[in-house]
Motif scaffolding. Sequence first.
Motif, short mmCIF file in Angstrom:
data_model
loop_
_atom_site.label_atom_id
_atom_site.label_comp_id
_atom_site.label_asym_id
_atom_site.label_seq_id
_atom_site.Cartn_x
_atom_site.Cartn_y
_atom_site.Cartn_z
N ILE A 53 40.75 29.71 51.54
CA ILE A 53 39.42 29.44 50.97
C ILE A 53 39.37 27.97 50.61
CG2 ILE A 53 37.81 29.89 49.09
CD1 ILE A 53 38.96 32.67 48.83
N THR A 54 38.42 27.24 51.17
CA THR A 54 38.20 25.84 50.81
C THR A 54 36.91 25.77 50.01
OG1 THR A 54 39.30 25.10 52.81
CG2 THR A 54 37.86 23.51 51.72
N PHE A 55 36.92 25.00 48.91
CA PHE A 55 35.75 24.99 48.04
C PHE A 55 35.60 23.63 47.37
CE2 PHE A 55 39.44 27.03 46.21
CZ PHE A 55 39.70 26.26 45.11
N PRO A 58 31.31 26.14 42.71
CA PRO A 58 31.74 27.43 42.15
C PRO A 58 32.02 28.47 43.24
CG PRO A 58 29.93 26.56 40.88
CD PRO A 58 30.10 25.65 42.07
N THR A 59 33.21 29.05 43.17
CA THR A 59 33.66 29.98 44.20
C THR A 59 34.53 31.06 43.57
OG1 THR A 59 33.74 28.18 45.81
CG2 THR A 59 34.99 30.16 46.35
N THR A 60 34.27 32.31 43.93
CA THR A 60 35.16 33.40 43.54
C THR A 60 36.30 33.44 44.54
OG1 THR A 60 33.38 34.68 42.56
CG2 THR A 60 35.35 35.90 43.23
N ILE A 61 37.55 33.38 44.06
CA ILE A 61 38.67 33.38 44.99
C ILE A 61 39.30 34.75 45.15
CG2 ILE A 61 39.13 30.92 44.70
CD1 ILE A 61 41.56 31.68 42.98
N ILE A 62 39.11 35.66 44.20
CA ILE A 62 39.58 37.03 44.34
C ILE A 62 38.89 37.89 43.28
CG2 ILE A 62 41.61 36.81 42.86
CD1 ILE A 62 43.08 38.51 45.08
N TYR A 91 38.13 23.78 36.82
CA TYR A 91 38.14 24.84 35.83
C TYR A 91 38.30 26.16 36.56
CZ TYR A 91 36.44 21.73 32.17
OH TYR A 91 36.30 20.72 31.27
N ILE A 92 39.25 26.96 36.10
CA ILE A 92 39.46 28.29 36.68
C ILE A 92 39.19 29.30 35.58
CG2 ILE A 92 41.14 29.84 37.73
CD1 ILE A 92 42.57 27.30 38.73
N SER A 93 38.35 30.28 35.87
CA SER A 93 38.01 31.25 34.84
C SER A 93 38.31 32.67 35.31
CB SER A 93 36.53 31.15 34.46
OG SER A 93 35.71 31.49 35.55
N ILE A 94 38.52 33.53 34.33
CA ILE A 94 38.58 34.98 34.56
C ILE A 94 37.28 35.53 34.00
CG2 ILE A 94 39.71 37.14 33.93
CD1 ILE A 94 42.35 35.62 33.86
N GLN A 95 36.58 36.32 34.82
CA GLN A 95 35.30 36.87 34.42
C GLN A 95 35.30 38.38 34.56
OE1 GLN A 95 32.07 34.86 36.39
NE2 GLN A 95 32.76 32.85 35.73
N ARG A 96 34.54 39.03 33.67
CA ARG A 96 34.28 40.47 33.79
C ARG A 96 32.78 40.67 33.90
NH1 ARG A 96 32.93 43.45 29.45
NH2 ARG A 96 34.48 42.49 28.09
N ASP A 97 32.38 41.34 34.96
CA ASP A 97 30.97 41.66 35.18
C ASP A 97 30.08 40.42 35.06
OD1 ASP A 97 31.78 44.33 35.44
OD2 ASP A 97 31.52 44.70 33.29
N GLY A 98 30.58 39.29 35.59
CA GLY A 98 29.81 38.04 35.60
C GLY A 98 29.86 37.23 34.33
N ASN A 99 30.59 37.70 33.31
CA ASN A 99 30.70 36.98 32.04
C ASN A 99 32.11 36.40 31.88
OD1 ASN A 99 28.04 37.71 31.01
ND2 ASN A 99 28.87 39.78 30.90
N HIS A 131 34.17 48.19 35.81
CA HIS A 131 34.08 46.75 35.57
C HIS A 131 34.66 45.99 36.75
CE1 HIS A 131 32.95 47.49 31.43
NE2 HIS A 131 33.96 48.33 31.35
N THR A 132 34.00 44.89 37.11
CA THR A 132 34.48 44.01 38.17
C THR A 132 35.01 42.73 37.53
OG1 THR A 132 32.94 44.90 39.78
CG2 THR A 132 33.88 42.72 40.25
N TYR A 133 36.28 42.45 37.81
CA TYR A 133 36.93 41.23 37.33
C TYR A 133 37.04 40.27 38.50
CZ TYR A 133 38.20 43.65 33.05
OH TYR A 133 38.15 44.31 31.86
N GLU A 134 36.87 38.98 38.22
CA GLU A 134 37.03 37.98 39.27
C GLU A 134 37.69 36.74 38.71
OE1 GLU A 134 33.23 36.44 40.79
OE2 GLU A 134 32.29 37.35 39.05
N VAL A 135 38.42 36.07 39.58
CA VAL A 135 38.98 34.76 39.28
C VAL A 135 38.08 33.78 40.01
CG1 VAL A 135 40.98 33.24 39.50
CG2 VAL A 135 41.29 35.70 39.10
#
Length: 160
Positions: A53-55, A58-62, A91-99, A131-135
């Motif tokens: 993945i090249t970015f 803002p990009t969801t990587i998994i 900045y890398i974030s962990i999100q749940r349901d878009g938050n 719940h959907t979690y994303e990095v």
Amino acid sequence: MNTDIIPDADGTRNIGSSSKRWKNGYFSGDVVVDGYVWGAHRNIVRVADNANITFNSPTTIIQATITTHGKPVLILTTFNLWCDTANSYVYISIQRDGNELAYWKFAVSSDGWNDKPVTLHWVDYPDAGEHTYEVKITYVSRGTWDTRGVKRVLTLIELQ
């Protein structure tokens, strides 16, 4: 044996030792260690992906989805980052349901990064439900970043 093994006082007896360990344990129910239940009822979701993945935005990587029962969720993720530009950051974030639950800032001070390993973990306390979690890479100051050629992993464990 047809009886329970119960110590004469709380927190005073051991089973085995550091030099004389039991080989295997077989249980039909749960094992409780310091209040955490380990057994057949564990709820674990693991997602892995090898795609590059090249970015530069803002990009969801998994991401992964888990159905919880109102217990804490341990979030573990690991991946490698590449960056071609010095003096940049992401900045890398962990999100749940878009938050956003948590974020980390990574900086490159000179000559870019070449295969930088990243491991992040967080404990979340969601309500029961799906719940959907994303990095997510939420901000890139400059340059091109990617997750080239290395497995990205996201593991969700509902603690009991």
